[in-house]
Motif scaffolding. Structure first.
Motif, short mmCIF file in Angstrom:
data_model
loop_
_atom_site.label_atom_id
_atom_site.label_comp_id
_atom_site.label_asym_id
_atom_site.label_seq_id
_atom_site.Cartn_x
_atom_site.Cartn_y
_atom_site.Cartn_z
N LEU A 62 0.84 -1.21 -0.24
CA LEU A 62 -0.05 0.09 -0.13
C LEU A 62 0.70 1.19 -0.16
O LEU A 62 2.03 1.21 0.39
N ASP A 63 0.36 2.42 -0.22
CA ASP A 63 1.02 3.62 -0.51
C ASP A 63 0.52 4.29 0.80
O ASP A 63 -0.38 4.46 0.93
N ALA A 64 1.51 4.66 1.70
CA ALA A 64 1.16 5.51 2.83
C ALA A 64 1.87 6.86 2.53
O ALA A 64 2.92 7.14 2.16
N ASP A 65 1.10 8.06 2.99
CA ASP A 65 1.25 9.35 3.01
C ASP A 65 2.03 9.75 4.25
O ASP A 65 1.63 9.76 5.28
N VAL A 66 3.49 9.73 3.96
CA VAL A 66 4.20 10.04 5.25
C VAL A 66 4.81 11.72 4.96
O VAL A 66 5.93 12.01 5.73
N GLY A 67 4.33 12.23 4.50
CA GLY A 67 4.27 13.81 4.16
C GLY A 67 4.52 14.46 5.92
O GLY A 67 5.40 15.23 6.01
N LEU A 68 3.58 14.51 6.44
CA LEU A 68 3.66 14.98 8.02
C LEU A 68 4.60 14.30 9.00
O LEU A 68 5.46 14.98 9.40
N LEU A 69 4.89 13.05 8.68
CA LEU A 69 6.20 12.36 9.39
C LEU A 69 7.55 12.98 8.98
O LEU A 69 8.34 13.34 9.71
N ARG A 70 7.63 13.09 7.70
CA ARG A 70 8.82 13.84 7.11
C ARG A 70 9.04 15.09 7.53
O ARG A 70 10.08 15.65 7.74
N LYS A 71 7.98 15.76 7.79
CA LYS A 71 8.14 17.30 8.25
C LYS A 71 8.47 17.32 9.53
O LYS A 71 9.15 18.05 10.17
N ILE A 72 7.84 16.51 10.49
CA ILE A 72 8.07 16.15 11.83
C ILE A 72 9.62 16.07 11.88
O ILE A 72 10.40 16.50 12.82
N LYS B 148 12.22 16.36 9.81
CA LYS B 148 13.08 17.63 9.57
C LYS B 148 13.04 18.34 10.63
O LYS B 148 14.14 18.82 10.95
N ASP B 149 11.86 18.83 11.40
CA ASP B 149 11.99 19.74 12.13
C ASP B 149 12.92 19.26 13.37
O ASP B 149 13.41 20.11 13.91
N HIS B 150 12.46 18.19 13.91
CA HIS B 150 13.29 17.48 14.80
C HIS B 150 14.88 17.63 14.78
O HIS B 150 15.58 17.87 15.44
N ASN B 151 15.14 17.06 13.32
CA ASN B 151 16.35 17.00 13.09
C ASN B 151 17.26 18.29 12.90
O ASN B 151 18.46 18.35 13.15
N HIS B 152 16.42 19.55 12.68
CA HIS B 152 16.98 20.64 12.66
C HIS B 152 17.22 21.25 13.84
O HIS B 152 18.11 21.99 14.35
N THR B 153 16.58 20.74 15.25
CA THR B 153 16.70 21.40 16.53
C THR B 153 17.25 20.38 17.25
O THR B 153 17.48 20.92 18.49
N HIS B 154 17.74 19.17 16.93
CA HIS B 154 18.31 18.34 17.90
C HIS B 154 19.54 17.83 17.50
O HIS B 154 19.66 17.42 16.42
N SER B 155 20.55 17.47 18.27
CA SER B 155 21.74 17.05 17.93
C SER B 155 21.95 15.68 17.35
O SER B 155 22.62 15.32 16.44
N GLU B 156 20.84 14.73 17.78
CA GLU B 156 20.83 13.48 17.36
C GLU B 156 19.57 13.37 16.22
O GLU B 156 18.31 13.73 16.55
N SER B 157 19.86 13.05 15.01
CA SER B 157 18.79 12.90 13.99
C SER B 157 18.27 11.57 13.85
O SER B 157 18.73 10.63 14.26
N ILE B 158 17.00 11.46 13.47
CA ILE B 158 16.05 10.32 13.36
C ILE B 158 15.80 10.27 11.90
O ILE B 158 15.34 11.01 11.30
#
Length: 79
Positions: A32-42, A44-54
């Motif tokens: 199935l196709d999953a819309d992960v747009g919101l997850l990707r935004k979350i 991206k925001d997390h990885n720009h503000t924290h030293s450890e990226s996910i």
């Protein structure tokens, strides 16, 4: 060069074992196709503000494992 050879051999072994498993064990797949747009935004925001990226893969594994833990009947099995 030595580590490249190690990984080449490891990949060949993993590929052979995976192929063998697919031949001998019954499988069912759901695509199935999953819309992960919101997850990707979350992420991206997390990885720009924290030293450890996910990574997206790590986040997806967490989401899927938590979903299966909450709903074990969704995990395939044979009685």
């Amino acid at each position: 060069m030595g580590s490249e050879r190690y990984f080449d051999i490891s990949r060949k072994i993993i590929a052979a074992m995976t192929t063998e498993g697919w031949k001998n064990v019954p499988h069912a797949s759901v695509l199935l196709d999953a819309d992960v747009g919101l997850l990707r935004k979350i992420l991206k925001d997390h990885n720009h503000t924290h030293s450890e990226s996910i990574s997206l893969n790590s986040a997806m594994l967490k989401v899927l494992s938590e979903g299966l833990n909450a709903n074990p009947g969704l995990n395939g099995h044979i009685h």
